[in-house]
Write an enzyme that holds these catalytic residues in place. Structure first.
Site, PDB file in Angstrom:
ATOM      1  N   GLU A 609     -15.922 -29.421 -10.727  1.00 14.74           N
ATOM      2  CA  GLU A 609     -15.144 -30.012  -9.640  1.00 14.74           C
ATOM      3  C   GLU A 609     -13.681 -29.569  -9.664  1.00 14.74           C
ATOM      4  O   GLU A 609     -12.986 -29.689  -8.658  1.00 14.74           O
ATOM      5  CB  GLU A 609     -15.227 -31.527  -9.667  1.00 14.74           C
ATOM      6  N   HIS A 698     -29.176 -42.896 -11.107  1.00 10.85           N
ATOM      7  CA  HIS A 698     -28.425 -43.540 -10.039  1.00 10.85           C
ATOM      8  C   HIS A 698     -29.334 -44.249  -9.037  1.00 10.85           C
ATOM      9  O   HIS A 698     -28.842 -44.834  -8.072  1.00 10.85           O
ATOM     10  CB  HIS A 698     -27.540 -42.516  -9.329  1.00 10.85           C
TER      11      HIS A 698
END
EC number: 2.1.1.14
Length: 763
Positions: A609, A698
């Site tokens: 990122e 998740h």
């Protein structure tokens, strides 16, 4: 007259009201009506704050119950068939199913939003486009306009960004775009008919490298949108970086009414403006204060920039605004009452950014004399900070200057280390492990909160933590996990925990920033030279290892992730800050090894990122990012096994860098992508060991043994089975025990079946 504008406001609520409401709804404790009311209260508070600050153009539809890309998916009706037909409106259960998954139905893939720590849900373009399936933008425009007494500025994710951020493009991009545009046309028409004067259409993909064909899509899209009858004026908004020569010429020729530019992140937009000027028929949205970092703007420098812009654009065609949405900032720095005064004075969270935007707008309109008091106060804040002795630490500076190439490499190549480690650990095929954290139960969170508040003594608190560790070690042994972890019960956050113990960092009390959905983090603030005053993880790791004969991994957060998940000082290069953190971690790694910890995991989920959005800048970043990891990890013996974990990355982009990390074992996200990410490692002929995540932590579901085994079979077809580890996608902190343990039991059983299958095949 110039006007003040914002691009979006934090949406989690000043006290994380969104998290509590959404999670209560998921748990069945409140109904949909109560959740919708909580959303209205958060939105209305945000609009009130911006109006009170004096912002002229206040956004709406920047709020989301989960993710703005998911909202755009629902707006255009791009609903994958596995979630059922879109119908006229996407229901709230279907909305959350796309975000979190449902029994037997995997969620949309989750990945990083550009180079931020925000995550978005990836659109899938093998789905049919049903047309408008959400009334959210229209309802929130009406709601905002009624509260403000004037039209708000609706925010939409642009069609080209929605397209290029997606996956599964089964037809040419131009065909997919044509499928999207009718919904955008109808949305603009409806907004215009209900009184919207401007609409902000975000096209952040324009600050990354774009081809001629992609820019042709942009032209086709906005020519279509420009023809809409009764539409609002269009502000095409870019952020997170600059245009380039090619995209500048294409964007400035679009039939839109304004273009928003980021003048903070890089100097390129400023250079292009000075070189080419700006169209006389457009408004310029000038992003001159930083929407991504927490340090106060230098108001004199920002005003000088605006005055320079005004040489090319009439003042009445300028909107003064942040460089991007304030989504990436905490709400209000005034809530932080415990920080050193000279540091606290330097901070500007979202509400302080509003004040800066309004002050600069007044200075541009009325001249410097109108804001002379604000300019003087601002200058004094920086003068005091420069004199602070808290910022500089000479031993750290000297240690950084003395680094040599030997500090950045292990003493032996991987093949030598791997042989020694195989003899030392004698692990079975498909060894099982977890990523590190285990469920943070209400009891764990309560104990930590009471300890922090002084209501629980050190001895009682750490006794409780040791009990949790001991119980976890026993349970992992019982279900047959091969390499154990201590569970990280003492840690609230993987970066914050270390930031609290390292000099040069400060941690806020209320500085929450959304990561995805209901998940938020408090990014630490790096204000000075980073160094480690004492060991940080050695005692709990030593205790956990003393309870078992199986290896227990020491767990650290890597230097690049510490950097990318913090608000970073701006007076030192990011490379040097990363190296300072790496040196502190290097000391911790050596102390763990000396304490008998034979496997040490240094997590770098944020490695990718941090990539610059322009590929020409990647090599420089990846060079120092890899070297920072190696600086942290290379001071150990060959027999000590270094692990790393990464999640939700496009690994094809950084496979060479992952190889260059020289970690002995890496674990990666894999389950949502159904194994497709492993192709990058096959193409690279990646030689080291790898744990492709076998289920998505998740999603609130328990994967079956067969589902996990299927993913392992796919992985074993792509990579050598002897390379493969078996682990979840990520840490288990956010899961409930009743979800985590059955999932792990199924994972261990799937690994056992794989061993039997492989051993039967080979002999």
């Amino acid at each position: 007259m110039a006007r003040s504008s914002t691009l979006g406001h934090p949406r989690i609520g000043k006290h994380r009201e969104l998290k509590r409401a959404v999670e209560a709804y998921w748990a069945g404790k409140i109904d949909e009506a109560a959740l919708q009311q909580a959303g209205r209260e958060i939105r209305q508070a945000a609009w009130a704050v911006q109006q009170a600050a004096g912002i002229d153009l206040i956004p709406c539809n920047d709020f989301s119950f989960y993710d703005q890309v998911l909202d755009a998916i629902c707006l255009v009706g791009l609903i994958p068939e596995r979630f059922g037909p879109a119908g006229s409106t996407v229901s709230l259960p279907a909305y959350f199913a796309m975000a979190r998954g449902a029994p037997g139905v995997p969620a949309l893939e989750l990945t990083k939003w550009f180079d931020t720590n925000y995550h978005y849900l990836v659109p899938e373009f093998d789905a049919p486009v049903a047309g408008i399936a959400s009334s959210k933008p229209f309802e929130e425009f009406a709601e905002a306009t009624a509260q403000l007494g004037r039209p708000a500025k609706p925010v939409l994710l642009g069609p080209v960004s929605l397209l290029l951020l997606g996956k599964h493009h089964t037809r040419p991009l131009a065909e997919h775009l044509r499928g999207l545009l009718p919904a955008y046309v109808e949305a603009l028409r409806r907004l215009g008919q209900t009184g919207a004067e401007w609409v902000q259409i975000d096209e952040p993909v324009l600050v990354a490298d774009r081809t001629e064909d992609e820019l042709a899509l942009l032209r086709a899209a906005y020519e279509e949108l420009a023809r809409v009858d009764q539409r609002p004026r269009i502000m095409l908004q870019t952020y997170y970086g600059s245009l380039d020569e090619l995209s500048w010429s294409r964007v400035m020729a679009l039939p839109v009414d304004g273009v928003g530019l980021d003048f903070v992140r890089t100097p390129v937009n400023r250079e292009l403006l000075n070189r080419h000027g700006f169209p006389a028929n457009k408004v310029l949205g000038a992003g001159v204060v930083n929407g991504r970092n927490v340090w106060r703007a230098n108001l004199v420098e920002a005003l000088e920039l605006l005055e320079e812009i005004a040489e090319h654009v009439e003042v009445d065609r300028i909107w003064v605004q942040p460089s991007c949405s304030l989504l990436h900032l905490p709400h209000d720095a005034r809530l932080e009452t415990h920080l050193p005064p000279e540091i606290a004075a330097l901070l500007a969270f979202a509400e302080q950014r509003l004040e800066e935007v309004v002050t600069l707008t007044r200075g541009l309109n009325e001249g410097r004399s109108a804001i002379i008091d604000e300019l003087e106060r601002n200058a004094e804040i920086f003068r005091v900070a420069l004199d602070s002795t808290r910022i500089h630490h000479r031993p750290t500076q000297e240690r950084l200057a003395a680094l040599t190439e030997d500090d950045f490499r292990r003493s032996s190549p991987y093949e030598v280390r791997a042989a020694l480690q195989r003899r030392r650990f004698a692990l079975p095929l498909f060894p099982t492990t977890t990523i590190g954290s285990f469920p943070q139960t209400p009891e764990v969170r309560s104990a930590r909160a009471r300890w922090r508040a002084g209501k629980l003594g050190d001895e009682e608190y750490w006794g409780f933590i040791r009990e949790q560790i001991a119980a976890l070690i026993r349970r992992q042994e019982e279900i047959g996990i091969d390499v154990l972890v201590h569970g990280e019960f003492e840690r609230s956050d993987m970066v914050e925990y270390f930031a609290e113990q390292l000099e040069g960092f400060i941690v806020t009390e209320h500085g929450w920033v959304q990561s995805y959905g209901s998940r938020a983090a408090r990014p630490p603030i790096i204000f000075g030279d980073v160094h480690r005053p004492k060991p940080m993880t050695v005692e709990v790791s030593r205790y956990a290892q003393s309870l078992t004969d199986r290896p227990v991994k020491g767990m650290l957060t890597g230097p690049v992730t510490m950097l990318n998940w913090s608000f970073v000082r701006e007076d030192l290069s990011r490379r040097d800050v990363a190296y300072q953190i790496a040196l502190a971690l290097r000391d911790e790694v050596r102390d763990l090894e000396a304490a008998g910890i034979a496997m040490i995991q240094i997590d770098e989920p944020a490695l990718r990122e941090g990539l610059p959005l322009r590929r020409q800048e990647w090599d420089e970043y990846l060079d120092w990012a890899v070297r920072a990891f190696r600086l942290a990890s290379s001071g150990v013996a060959d027999e000590t096994q270094i692990h790393s974990h990464m999640c939700y990355s496009e690994f094809n982009d950084i496979i060479e860098a992952i190889d260059a990390l020289d970690a002995d074992v890496i674990s990666i996200e894999n389950s949502r992508s159904q194994g497709e990410l492993l192709r990058a490692f096959l193409d690279r002929r990646y030689p080291r060991q790898i744990g492709p995540g076998v289920y998505d932590v998740h999603s609130a579901r328990v994967p079956s043994v067969e589902e996990i085994e299927s993913l392992l079979l796919k992985a074993a077809e792509i990579l050598d089975p002897e390379q493969l580890w078996v682990n979840p996608d990520c840490g288990l902190k956010t899961r409930r025990p009743e979800e985590a343990w059955p999932s792990l039991e199924n994972m261990v059983e799937a690994a056992r079946r794989m061993r039997e299958r492989y051993l039967a095949r080979v002999g």
